[in-house]
Motif scaffolding. Sequence first.
Motif, PDB file in Angstrom:
ATOM      1  N   UNK A 209      -2.588   1.224   0.869  1.00  0.00           N
ATOM      2  CA  UNK A 209      -1.481   0.700   0.076  1.00  0.00           C
ATOM      3  C   UNK A 209      -1.903   0.639  -1.384  1.00  0.00           C
ATOM      4  N   UNK A 210      -0.920   0.788  -2.251  1.00  0.00           N
ATOM      5  CA  UNK A 210      -1.149   0.657  -3.687  1.00  0.00           C
ATOM      6  C   UNK A 210      -0.086  -0.267  -4.269  1.00  0.00           C
ATOM      7  N   UNK A 211      -0.530  -1.255  -5.025  1.00  0.00           N
ATOM      8  CA  UNK A 211       0.375  -2.177  -5.703  1.00  0.00           C
ATOM      9  C   UNK A 211       0.223  -1.970  -7.208  1.00  0.00           C
ATOM     10  N   UNK A 212       1.338  -1.806  -7.893  1.00  0.00           N
ATOM     11  CA  UNK A 212       1.312  -1.598  -9.341  1.00  0.00           C
ATOM     12  C   UNK A 212       1.748  -2.869 -10.057  1.00  0.00           C
ATOM     13  N   UNK A 213       0.913  -3.298 -11.008  1.00  0.00           N
ATOM     14  CA  UNK A 213       1.228  -4.461 -11.832  1.00  0.00           C
ATOM     15  C   UNK A 213       1.616  -4.018 -13.239  1.00  0.00           C
ATOM     16  N   UNK A 214       2.617  -4.675 -13.801  1.00  0.00           N
ATOM     17  CA  UNK A 214       3.014  -4.463 -15.186  1.00  0.00           C
ATOM     18  C   UNK A 214       3.325  -5.832 -15.785  1.00  0.00           C
ATOM     19  N   UNK A 215       2.658  -6.156 -16.890  1.00  0.00           N
ATOM     20  CA  UNK A 215       2.876  -7.439 -17.583  1.00  0.00           C
ATOM     21  C   UNK A 215       2.736  -8.630 -16.638  1.00  0.00           C
ATOM     22  N   UNK A 216       1.753  -8.568 -15.741  1.00  0.00           N
ATOM     23  CA  UNK A 216       1.463  -9.695 -14.867  1.00  0.00           C
ATOM     24  C   UNK A 216       2.400  -9.869 -13.699  1.00  0.00           C
ATOM     25  N   UNK A 218       4.270  -7.958 -10.102  1.00  0.00           N
ATOM     26  CA  UNK A 218       4.243  -6.852  -9.161  1.00  0.00           C
ATOM     27  C   UNK A 218       5.478  -5.986  -9.405  1.00  0.00           C
ATOM     28  N   UNK A 219       5.271  -4.776  -9.870  1.00  0.00           N
ATOM     29  CA  UNK A 219       6.396  -3.892 -10.184  1.00  0.00           C
ATOM     30  C   UNK A 219       6.813  -3.056  -8.978  1.00  0.00           C
ATOM     31  N   UNK A 220       5.820  -2.533  -8.234  1.00  0.00           N
ATOM     32  CA  UNK A 220       6.150  -1.662  -7.112  1.00  0.00           C
ATOM     33  C   UNK A 220       4.992  -1.626  -6.126  1.00  0.00           C
ATOM     34  N   UNK A 221       5.282  -1.140  -4.927  1.00  0.00           N
ATOM     35  CA  UNK A 221       4.269  -0.988  -3.887  1.00  0.00           C
ATOM     36  C   UNK A 221       4.525   0.308  -3.141  1.00  0.00           C
ATOM     37  N   UNK A 222       3.467   1.031  -2.838  1.00  0.00           N
ATOM     38  CA  UNK A 222       3.602   2.271  -2.071  1.00  0.00           C
ATOM     39  C   UNK A 222       2.543   2.308  -0.986  1.00  0.00           C
ATOM     40  N   UNK A 223       2.812   3.060   0.060  1.00  0.00           N
ATOM     41  CA  UNK A 223       1.894   3.192   1.194  1.00  0.00           C
ATOM     42  C   UNK A 223       1.577   4.668   1.376  1.00  0.00           C
ATOM     43  N   UNK A 224       0.312   4.930   1.633  1.00  0.00           N
ATOM     44  CA  UNK A 224      -0.130   6.320   1.823  1.00  0.00           C
ATOM     45  C   UNK A 224       0.591   6.933   3.008  1.00  0.00           C
ATOM     46  N   UNK A 225       1.103   8.145   2.838  1.00  0.00           N
ATOM     47  CA  UNK A 225       1.914   8.780   3.873  1.00  0.00           C
ATOM     48  C   UNK A 225       1.166   8.918   5.194  1.00  0.00           C
ATOM     49  N   UNK A 226      -0.111   9.261   5.145  1.00  0.00           N
ATOM     50  CA  UNK A 226      -0.873   9.423   6.376  1.00  0.00           C
ATOM     51  C   UNK A 226      -0.986   8.118   7.127  1.00  0.00           C
TER      52      UNK A 226
END
Length: 231
Positions: A209-216, A218-226
């Motif tokens: 999983x990847x979580x993206x932070x912007x200005x403190x 949580x902006x978005x979250x994605x999960x590896x397709x595999x």
Amino acid sequence: MVLSLRDVSLSLEGNAGTVDILHDITLDVARGDTLGLVGPSGSGKSSLLMLMGGLERATSGRVEALGHDLTAMDEDALARFRRSHMGVVFQSFHLIPTMTALENVATPLELAGARDAFDRAEAELDAVGLGHRTGHYPSQMSGGEQQRVALARAAAPRPDILLADEPTGNLDQATGEAIMDLLFGLRDRHGATLVLVTHATELAARCDRTVRLVDGRLESESRRAAASAAE
């Protein structure tokens, strides 16, 4: 959940007044998960990692690790909890310069009361390809070798949670790729839950999983397709 954050915010006092670092973060990390924290510089990634490790205290909200409320612990309790359950790898290594590689890795094991501290430390250094450098001091090693020692030190106590803050940030590409392989290899070997901060897209892409932070925030979250396909 191994890690659970609920409505967590962090503000720090500076010369110019209060600075809001994180805003209302709610996030869960399951056992065995690999989570990458990404985002622009100053977005709060490292601060979030520090909250997860009890190295920074939330201004509001609740941080739980392995069912324990870190926000309710004092500094001594947090130190004992980290010693028993967490391994932390920093970008700047934080090795003790007056200790050899073997002593650096053995020290947390000794503090935890392990009778076989030096045997385990030697085995861990061997696992990261430094069995021939156990008697060398940090000043006698390259940056990549120092980061390997730091990885071995974090993994030697068999932590439930492994936290890494820009583990390849100070390394060249080839060395960084080798450290990435070692980091995920340690996770696989010990079954730890791995959370890492990185600007390296190739390192983030290896996480479940990847979580993206912007200005403190949580902006978005994605999960590896595999990973999604396997579930």
